[in-house]
Design an enzyme around this catalytic site. Structure first.
Site, PDB file in Angstrom:
ATOM      1  N   LYS A 186       0.860  -1.195   0.000  1.00  0.00           N
ATOM      2  CA  LYS A 186       0.000   0.000   0.000  1.00  0.00           C
ATOM      3  C   LYS A 186       0.893   1.241   0.000  1.00  0.00           C
ATOM      4  O   LYS A 186       1.448   1.634   1.022  1.00  0.00           O
ATOM      5  CB  LYS A 186      -0.926   0.046   1.224  1.00  0.00           C
ATOM      6  CG  LYS A 186      -2.062   1.043   0.979  1.00  0.00           C
ATOM      7  CD  LYS A 186      -2.534   1.759   2.200  1.00  0.00           C
ATOM      8  CE  LYS A 186      -1.668   2.862   2.674  1.00  0.00           C
ATOM      9  NZ  LYS A 186      -1.583   4.060   1.788  1.00  0.00           N
ATOM     10  N   GLU A 261      10.303   1.545   9.878  1.00  0.00           N
ATOM     11  CA  GLU A 261      11.311   2.541   9.484  1.00  0.00           C
ATOM     12  C   GLU A 261      10.651   3.896   9.671  1.00  0.00           C
ATOM     13  O   GLU A 261       9.850   4.324   8.840  1.00  0.00           O
ATOM     14  CB  GLU A 261      11.705   2.347   8.012  1.00  0.00           C
ATOM     15  CG  GLU A 261      12.489   1.093   7.741  1.00  0.00           C
ATOM     16  CD  GLU A 261      13.903   1.133   8.303  1.00  0.00           C
ATOM     17  OE1 GLU A 261      14.413   2.237   8.551  1.00  0.00           O
ATOM     18  OE2 GLU A 261      14.466   0.048   8.523  1.00  0.00           O
ATOM     19  N   CYS A 295      14.049  11.199   5.522  1.00  0.00           N
ATOM     20  CA  CYS A 295      14.028  10.713   6.913  1.00  0.00           C
ATOM     21  C   CYS A 295      15.371  10.937   7.594  1.00  0.00           C
ATOM     22  O   CYS A 295      15.425  11.170   8.799  1.00  0.00           O
ATOM     23  CB  CYS A 295      13.647   9.244   6.946  1.00  0.00           C
ATOM     24  SG  CYS A 295      14.665   8.244   5.857  1.00  0.00           S
ATOM     25  N   GLU A 399      10.250  16.019  14.252  1.00  0.00           N
ATOM     26  CA  GLU A 399      10.631  15.985  12.842  1.00  0.00           C
ATOM     27  C   GLU A 399       9.729  16.927  12.043  1.00  0.00           C
ATOM     28  O   GLU A 399       8.543  16.663  11.876  1.00  0.00           O
ATOM     29  CB  GLU A 399      10.465  14.544  12.341  1.00  0.00           C
ATOM     30  CG  GLU A 399      11.011  14.322  10.974  1.00  0.00           C
ATOM     31  CD  GLU A 399      10.645  12.938  10.436  1.00  0.00           C
ATOM     32  OE1 GLU A 399       9.513  12.473  10.667  1.00  0.00           O
ATOM     33  OE2 GLU A 399      11.496  12.334   9.763  1.00  0.00           O
TER      34      GLU A 399
HETATM   35  P1  NAD Z   1       2.772   8.641   7.230  1.00  0.00           P
HETATM   36  O1  NAD Z   1       3.052   7.950   8.493  1.00  0.00           O
HETATM   37  O2  NAD Z   1       1.774   9.740   7.227  1.00  0.00           O
HETATM   38  O3  NAD Z   1       2.268   7.628   6.111  1.00  0.00           O
HETATM   39  C1  NAD Z   1       3.037   6.503   5.742  1.00  0.00           C
HETATM   40  C2  NAD Z   1       2.117   5.456   5.170  1.00  0.00           C
HETATM   41  O4  NAD Z   1       1.257   4.973   6.199  1.00  0.00           O
HETATM   42  C3  NAD Z   1       1.207   5.949   4.049  1.00  0.00           C
HETATM   43  O5  NAD Z   1       1.093   4.945   3.060  1.00  0.00           O
HETATM   44  C4  NAD Z   1      -0.118   6.122   4.762  1.00  0.00           C
HETATM   45  O6  NAD Z   1      -1.248   6.033   3.920  1.00  0.00           O
HETATM   46  C5  NAD Z   1      -0.086   4.970   5.732  1.00  0.00           C
HETATM   47  N1  NAD Z   1      -0.968   5.055   6.892  1.00  0.00           N
HETATM   48  C6  NAD Z   1      -1.465   6.164   7.487  1.00  0.00           C
HETATM   49  N2  NAD Z   1      -2.230   5.821   8.550  1.00  0.00           N
HETATM   50  C7  NAD Z   1      -2.221   4.469   8.631  1.00  0.00           C
HETATM   51  C8  NAD Z   1      -2.805   3.513   9.513  1.00  0.00           C
HETATM   52  N3  NAD Z   1      -3.567   3.890  10.541  1.00  0.00           N
HETATM   53  N4  NAD Z   1      -2.557   2.205   9.300  1.00  0.00           N
HETATM   54  C9  NAD Z   1      -1.766   1.805   8.274  1.00  0.00           C
HETATM   55  N5  NAD Z   1      -1.189   2.658   7.401  1.00  0.00           N
HETATM   56  C10 NAD Z   1      -1.413   3.980   7.582  1.00  0.00           C
HETATM   57  O7  NAD Z   1       4.167   9.136   6.682  1.00  0.00           O
HETATM   58  P2  NAD Z   1       4.448  10.022   5.420  1.00  0.00           P
HETATM   59  O8  NAD Z   1       4.041  11.408   5.762  1.00  0.00           O
HETATM   60  O9  NAD Z   1       3.907   9.368   4.197  1.00  0.00           O
HETATM   61  O10 NAD Z   1       6.044   9.910   5.306  1.00  0.00           O
HETATM   62  C11 NAD Z   1       6.907  10.710   5.989  1.00  0.00           C
HETATM   63  C12 NAD Z   1       7.500   9.967   7.168  1.00  0.00           C
HETATM   64  O11 NAD Z   1       8.165   8.798   6.712  1.00  0.00           O
HETATM   65  C13 NAD Z   1       8.555  10.771   7.880  1.00  0.00           C
HETATM   66  O12 NAD Z   1       8.350  10.669   9.267  1.00  0.00           O
HETATM   67  C14 NAD Z   1       9.856  10.105   7.476  1.00  0.00           C
HETATM   68  O13 NAD Z   1      10.900  10.267   8.398  1.00  0.00           O
HETATM   69  C15 NAD Z   1       9.436   8.689   7.348  1.00  0.00           C
HETATM   70  N6  NAD Z   1      10.370   7.948   6.494  1.00  0.00           N
HETATM   71  C16 NAD Z   1      11.258   7.089   7.096  1.00  0.00           C
HETATM   72  C17 NAD Z   1      12.192   6.406   6.327  1.00  0.00           C
HETATM   73  C18 NAD Z   1      13.191   5.473   6.955  1.00  0.00           C
HETATM   74  O14 NAD Z   1      13.915   4.792   6.221  1.00  0.00           O
HETATM   75  N7  NAD Z   1      13.301   5.394   8.273  1.00  0.00           N
HETATM   76  C19 NAD Z   1      12.198   6.585   4.947  1.00  0.00           C
HETATM   77  C20 NAD Z   1      11.292   7.460   4.369  1.00  0.00           C
HETATM   78  C21 NAD Z   1      10.375   8.131   5.158  1.00  0.00           C
END
Ligand code: NAD
Length: 506
Positions: A186, A261, A295, A399
């Site tokens: 997803k 992650e 990230c 962040e």
């Molecule tokens: P997010 O947490 O808003 O969303 C991530 C994913 O989770 C999306 O696909 C979203 O639709 C889904 N999601 C949202 N609510 C959910 C739920 N209740 N159950 C299951 N899935 C759900 O994050 P974002 O804004 O898309 O991405 C940014 C974040 O990602 C930042 O915090 C960044 O640091 C992190 N990130 C981490 C890494 C790493 O390698 N550690 C890499 C890239 C991004």
């Protein structure tokens, strides 16, 4: 900017849920428009999947896994397949890069670099698959044959973010397929296009139906069930901390394996003896590449007091000169934020910092046409440097995930380490010093999953990636990244069975 014809055809059909080897519309019939964050232009129309679609995708993945059609193939065969995927991605690189750029608004040259990394990831896991057929264990008894076999975990759910959409998916798909898992992916609802194209590639290369499945929809509607569902054996999530906590809690109900992650608040520690120009330049890269939506962004500069004024002046001068622009603007050095909501969130961190007494040295607001032609059309934010901060301010501890960097200072090595480790996160950090012993000493003491010495941002598919603390659980990439998708099974054979005599025979 106009879309090539084939892109319009591919991404405007609305049937983008991929289940059991076929693209289908969402059960509800709902669709979602995808807009380019740099221009506001609609670039794709995709199916808006919900829980029922995810349940169908899980059922397909389960049935494919249990049939053994992929899980029962040899690791060598799976590795060969991944190498073919890498080749096909290389052939279609430009098309994928364009789709990624239109969804994310990032510069096309960055999307091309992402594609190179994605191809390298498939090649790495293609070559790694089959290298390790398990191990023999010395049972301490010549009549015992004891071995460890690595088996696929089962059905993997993969939930990915919008900043590096296909790269983050590739870090999961490649090891999962190498291990023999089936999966449901997803992607973030704002950036699904390259994940759709990826399903096309897997399908055209002959991956058996049901092994790879895709649901394009929101986290709440399509994602939550993936973490909860009893037929899912592992959930691998990349995204924000708060969502990660929800995913972990939902997964606990069925005690499935969880890989997280999450975010970071990554320190970039600069000693006075560092190469000044290289340190400033890399601090700029660390903080402002992809407008800080990384990230591992170096969002906290921790600089030695004696060079701090000069360092910050130079950083500010360079940050002011960064040219913002759209994906195809060849002069642009970085691009837009993903959405208006995200821009508002970034700005709220800056405003909170100001209210708490921090000083904005440059930026601190959205960019407009007055800052560069065409910027009104997208979600652009000026590169922002903030000093006079203290621990406890949200702009220092949380962040912001935007082009915002704070500056803290230190006088001693111990103080530098203490400041750098003063975070609930622990994803990445850097140390800059020309004293090799000190650089190694400090690197050893940083509680972060990746530490760069005299560099910022590089990573390798063969090196583990992941976080200490609340930056996550588990590791992607490297041999450990493959291990996430495997169960270790101990098979113990007694070659000379005997009556044990433990219980009396009476
Ligand atoms: P997010 O947490 O808003 O969303 C991530 C994913 O989770 C999306 O696909 C979203 O639709 C889904 N999601 C949202 N609510 C959910 C739920 N209740 N159950 C299951 N899935 C759900 O994050 P974002 O804004 O898309 O991405 C940014 C974040 O990602 C930042 O915090 C960044 O640091 C992190 N990130 C981490 C890494 C790493 O390698 N550690 C890499 C890239 C991004």
């Amino acid at each position: 900017m106009s879309l090539p014809k084939n892109m319009n055809e591919r991404l405007s059909g609305g049937a983008t849920v991929f289940i059991d080897g076929a693209f289908v519309p969402a059960i509800s019939g709902k669709t979602r428009q995808i807009s380019c964050p740099a221009t506001g232009e609609v670039v794709a129309l995709v199916s808006e999947a919900a829980q029922a679609d995810s349940e169908a995708a899980i059922a397909a993945a389960r049935s494919a896994f249990d049939s053994g059609i992929w899980s029962g193939s040899t690791a060598g065969q799976r590795g060969e397949f991944l190498l073919k995927v890498a080749d096909r991605l290389a052939e279609r690189k430009e098309e994928f890069a364009l789709a990624e750029t239109l969804d994310t608004g990032k510069r096309i040259i960055e999307s091309r670099l992402d594609m190179d990394d994605i191809i390298a990831c498939f090649r790495y896991f293609g070559k790694l698959a089959g290298n390790d057929a398990g191990r023999l264990v010395d049972a301490g008894d010549p009549n015992v044959l004891s071995r460890i076999a690595y088996e696929p975990v089962g059905v993997a759910a993969m939930i990915t973010p919008w900043n590096y959409p296909l790269l983050q998916a590739a870090w999961k798909i490649a090891p999962a397929l190498a291990a023999g898992c089936s999966f449901v992916l997803k992607p973030a609802e704002l950036t699904p296009s390259t994940s759709i194209l990826m399903m096309e590639v897997l399908d055209e290369l002959g991956l058996p139906a049901g092994v790879a499945n895709l649901v394009t929809g929101t986290g709440a509607e399509a994602g939550a069930i993936l973490a909860e569902h009893p037929q899912v054996d592992l959930v691998s999530f990349t995204g924000g901390l708060l969502t990660g906590r929800k995913v972990a809690a939902a997964a606990a109900g069925t005690v499935k394996k969880v890989a997280l992650e999450l975010g970071g608040k990554n320190p970039n520690v600069i000693f006075a003896d560092a190469d000044f120009d290289a340190a400033v330049d890399n601090a700029l890269n660390g903080a402002f590449v992809h407008s800080g939506q990384v990230c591992s962004a170096g969002a906290r500069i921790v600089v030695e007091e004696s060079i701090a004024p000069r360092f910050v002046d130079e950083l500010v001068r360079r940050a002011r000169a960064i040219r913002l622009g759209g994906p195809f603007d060849e002069q642009a050095e970085t691009g837009a934020l993903i959405s208006a909501d995200h821009l508002a969130k970034v700005d709220a961190y800056v405003q909170a910092g100001i209210a708490e007494g921090a000083r904005v040295r440059c930026g601190g607001r959205a960019a407009t046409d007055a800052d560069g032609a065409g910027l009104d059309a997208g979600h652009f934010y000026l590169p922002t440097v903030i000093d006079q901060v203290s621990q406890g301010m949200s702009v220092v501890t949380e962040e912001a995930f935007g082009p915002v960097v704070t500056v803290e200072t230190f006088e001693t090595e111990d103080e530098a380490v203490a400041i750098a480790n003063d975070t609930i996160y622990g994803l990445a950090g850097a140390v800059w010093s020309q004293d090799a012993s000190r650089a190694q000493r400090v690197a050893n003491r940083l509680r972060h999953g990746t530490v760069w010495i005299n560099d910022f941002h590089p990573y390798l598919p063969q090196a583990e990636w992941g976080g200490f603390g609340q930056s996550g659980v588990g590791r992607e990439l490297g041999p450990t990244g493959l291990g996430e998708y495997q169960e270790a099974k101990h098979i113990y054979q007694n070659l000379d069975p005997q009556v044990t005599g433990w219980f009396s025979e009476k």
